[in-house]
Design a protein around this motif. Structure first.
Motif, mmCIF file in Angstrom:
data_model
loop_
_atom_site.group_PDB
_atom_site.id
_atom_site.type_symbol
_atom_site.label_atom_id
_atom_site.label_comp_id
_atom_site.label_asym_id
_atom_site.label_seq_id
_atom_site.Cartn_x
_atom_site.Cartn_y
_atom_site.Cartn_z
ATOM 1 N N LEU A 170 0.863 -1.182 0.000
ATOM 2 C CA LEU A 170 0.000 0.000 0.000
ATOM 3 C C LEU A 170 0.899 1.231 0.000
ATOM 4 N N THR A 171 0.879 2.000 -1.074
ATOM 5 C CA THR A 171 1.791 3.144 -1.127
ATOM 6 C C THR A 171 1.203 4.364 -0.426
ATOM 7 N N ALA A 172 2.120 5.196 0.080
ATOM 8 C CA ALA A 172 1.747 6.412 0.813
ATOM 9 C C ALA A 172 2.682 7.517 0.359
ATOM 10 N N SER A 173 2.160 8.711 0.181
ATOM 11 C CA SER A 173 3.055 9.805 -0.224
ATOM 12 C C SER A 173 3.943 10.238 0.950
ATOM 13 N N GLY A 174 3.444 9.999 2.165
ATOM 14 C CA GLY A 174 4.164 10.466 3.351
ATOM 15 C C GLY A 174 3.664 11.815 3.827
ATOM 16 N N GLY A 175 2.890 12.486 2.977
ATOM 17 C CA GLY A 175 2.272 13.756 3.390
ATOM 18 C C GLY A 175 3.259 14.899 3.506
ATOM 19 N N PRO A 176 2.780 16.073 3.942
ATOM 20 C CA PRO A 176 3.622 17.274 3.977
ATOM 21 C C PRO A 176 4.722 17.228 5.048
ATOM 22 N N PHE A 177 4.604 16.335 6.021
ATOM 23 C CA PHE A 177 5.569 16.337 7.137
ATOM 24 C C PHE A 177 6.535 15.158 7.086
ATOM 25 N N ARG A 178 6.620 14.501 5.960
ATOM 26 C CA ARG A 178 7.533 13.364 5.815
ATOM 27 C C ARG A 178 8.954 13.802 6.162
ATOM 28 N N GLY A 179 9.635 12.980 6.980
ATOM 29 C CA GLY A 179 11.018 13.297 7.342
ATOM 30 C C GLY A 179 11.135 14.180 8.582
ATOM 31 N N LYS A 180 10.017 14.714 9.056
ATOM 32 C CA LYS A 180 10.096 15.574 10.250
ATOM 33 C C LYS A 180 10.111 14.722 11.519
ATOM 34 N N ARG A 181 10.715 15.290 12.573
ATOM 35 C CA ARG A 181 10.750 14.627 13.884
ATOM 36 C C ARG A 181 9.560 15.139 14.699
ATOM 37 N N VAL A 215 4.254 1.293 2.107
ATOM 38 C CA VAL A 215 5.511 1.723 1.489
ATOM 39 C C VAL A 215 5.392 3.210 1.167
ATOM 40 N N VAL A 216 6.282 4.014 1.721
ATOM 41 C CA VAL A 216 6.243 5.444 1.407
ATOM 42 C C VAL A 216 6.892 5.660 0.040
ATOM 43 N N HIS A 217 6.130 6.308 -0.817
ATOM 44 C CA HIS A 217 6.572 6.559 -2.197
ATOM 45 C C HIS A 217 6.147 8.005 -2.512
ATOM 46 N N PRO A 218 7.066 8.951 -2.226
ATOM 47 C CA PRO A 218 6.686 10.372 -2.207
ATOM 48 C C PRO A 218 6.157 10.908 -3.536
ATOM 49 N N GLN A 219 6.491 10.270 -4.653
ATOM 50 C CA GLN A 219 6.068 10.820 -5.954
ATOM 51 C C GLN A 219 4.621 10.479 -6.307
ATOM 52 N N SER A 220 4.004 9.560 -5.577
ATOM 53 C CA SER A 220 2.607 9.148 -5.842
ATOM 54 C C SER A 220 2.363 8.802 -7.306
ATOM 55 N N ILE A 221 3.243 7.994 -7.868
ATOM 56 C CA ILE A 221 3.071 7.535 -9.262
ATOM 57 C C ILE A 221 2.545 6.095 -9.253
ATOM 58 N N ILE A 222 3.172 5.279 -8.389
ATOM 59 C CA ILE A 222 2.635 3.929 -8.177
ATOM 60 C C ILE A 222 1.531 4.073 -7.140
ATOM 61 N N HIS A 223 0.325 3.671 -7.489
ATOM 62 C CA HIS A 223 -0.798 3.904 -6.578
ATOM 63 C C HIS A 223 -1.057 2.754 -5.622
ATOM 64 N N SER A 224 -0.356 1.663 -5.785
ATOM 65 C CA SER A 224 -0.276 0.499 -4.902
ATOM 66 C C SER A 224 0.049 -0.723 -5.744
ATOM 67 N N MET A 225 0.399 -1.815 -5.040
ATOM 68 C CA MET A 225 0.872 -3.009 -5.759
ATOM 69 C C MET A 225 0.419 -4.262 -5.025
ATOM 70 N N VAL A 226 0.451 -5.373 -5.768
ATOM 71 C CA VAL A 226 0.178 -6.678 -5.157
ATOM 72 C C VAL A 226 1.364 -7.584 -5.459
#
Ligand code: NAD
Ligand code: MG
Length: 381
Positions: free
Chosen positions: A171-182, A237-248
């Motif tokens: 299941l892909t996720a963009s990670g949102g606007p705060f990806r990488g933040k502590r 799976v974090v995939h920041p570009q949101s090109i792959i919309h999910s996989m099996v």
């Protein structure tokens, strides 16, 4: 002519659904619409699409709308009664559930009982009542067609494959606007910061959920119900570009994915015409323009709303409802600037440990659980 109804026609998914109807006006017809309180927009939609019945959640808005469209032959209803009438309106073949929140549960159940196929965007319904919805859909021989982009991607990647040969869902996720933040950096995040999604333009509630990864948590639960897999078989799976919309991933190691530009119109249109595919005059993916595609593990310590979702899913019963209701309330309070950003997952966690568990809850118990969570959170602020 396929006849459709939309719950939440004035929202992000609702208006994009109507864009598709506009493109395919010879094949799709809107016969019923429901929205919350945006009278101006619903009036415009009524004039353009000429549904036979419309509903507004607010009584006042419904009265206002009734006056505005008194020159047209349309019945205007209000409240839950209105939502239910739209959902089961006799001519409707497909109900698009584009409403936000648990309010979608009862109309969805009644629509299934009335034999309508469901194009499901309202993930909160499956999260809380998947154990009721999925068997009911089977009993009434209706299809639940996913509109959520990830679930549409999984659905497409399962086409023609043996269901008992799935290894796992990625299941892909963009990670949102705060990806990488502590965590410390999230302390003072404001509503405006959380509403800046990097890739998708969506309603306010889901945009906040994307920033906390609670949206991904809800999607893990949604995937469990839609595809009948165990929590261990769903990997985020974090995939920041949101090109792959999910996989099996299948037992032989083959991975099948669906790719495309981030645009909700594709999954909506796919659900409306399934199993057919129709032309869509939107920008297409250009692989030479794609700089790179990257993948990361989600940070479930900082964004522990995702970890809590797996816990809720494994506990089962009404625990996903507790998770969802606490999040709905906390996000509403955050949007009203009454609580801070980090209080959102905190309130989910506290609600999950405080509210008592019920095994196999019926609809009444789900709604009771929602009320109990709301009261508990009201007591906290
Ligand atoms: P939104 O806030 O833009 O729109 C919500 C719609 O529901 C509006 O038309 C609103 O008037 C209506 N509504 C709200 N409460 C109502 C009530 N009590 N009675 C009648 N109508 C009511 O939300 P959205 O972003 O379109 O999301 C809708 C659903 O789809 C959510 O469950 C969300 O998680 C899911 N979803 C959205 C997207 C997206 O791109 N926006 C993607 C995947 C899934
Ligand atoms: Mg999604």
């Amino acid at each position: 002519m396929k006849k459709i109804a939309i719950l939440g026609s004035t929202g992000s998914i609702g208006t994009q659904t109507l864009d598709i109807v506009r493109n395919y006006s010879g094949e799709l017809q809107v016969v019923a619409l429901a929205a919350g309180s945006n009278v101006e927009l619903l009036e415009k939609q009524v004039r353009e699409f000429q549904p036979k019945v419309v509903a507004m959640w607010s009584e006042k808005a419904a009265m206002d709308l009734k006056e505005r469209v008194s020159d047209l032959e349309v019945s205007v209803l209000a409240g839950m009664e209105g939502l239910l009438s739209v959902a089961v309106f006799p001519e409707v073949e497909v109900l698009v559930t584009a409403i936000v929140g648990m309010i979608g549960i009862r109309p969805t159940i009644e629509a299934i009982k009335a034999g309508k196929d469901i194009a499901l965007a309202n993930k909160e319904t499956l999260v809380c009542a998947g154990h009721i919805i999925m068997p009911l859909a089977k009993e009434h021989n209706v299809s639940i067609l996913p509109v959520d982009s990830e679930h549409s991607a999984i659905f497409q990647s399962l086409n023609g494959e043996p269901k008992n040969r799935i290894n796992k869902i990625l299941l892909t996720a963009s990670g949102g606007p705060f990806r990488g933040k502590r965590k410390e950096e999230l302390q003072n995040m404001q509503v405006e910061d959380a509403l800046k999604h990097p890739n998708w333009s969506m309603g306010r509630k889901i945009t906040i959920d994307s920033s906390t990864l609670v949206n991904k948590g809800l999607e893990v639960m949604e995937a469990k119900w839609l595809f009948g897999v165990e929590p261990e078989q769903i990997q985020v799976v974090v995939h920041p570009q949101s090109i792959i919309h999910s996989m099996v991933e299948y037992v032989d190691g083959a991975v099948i994915a669906q790719l495309g530009i981030p645009d909700m119109k594709l999954p909506i249109q796919y659900a409306l015409f399934y199993p057919d595919r129709r032309v869509m005059n939107e920008k297409k993916l250009d692989f030479f323009e794609l700089q790179n595609m990257t993948f990361e593990k989600p940070d479930t310590e900082t964004f522990y709303g995702l970890k809590l979702a797996y816990e809720a899913l494994r506990s089962g019963g009404n625990v996903p409802t507790i998770y969802n209701a606490a999040n709905e309330k906390a996000v509403a309070l955050f949007l009203e600037k009454k609580i801070s950003y980090l209080q959102i997952p905190e309130m989910i966690e506290r609600s999950m440990s405080k509210i008592s568990k019920i095994e196999n809850p019926g609809v009444e118990q789900i709604l009771e659980t929602e009320n109990r969570v709301y009261e508990y959170i009201a007591g906290l602020v």
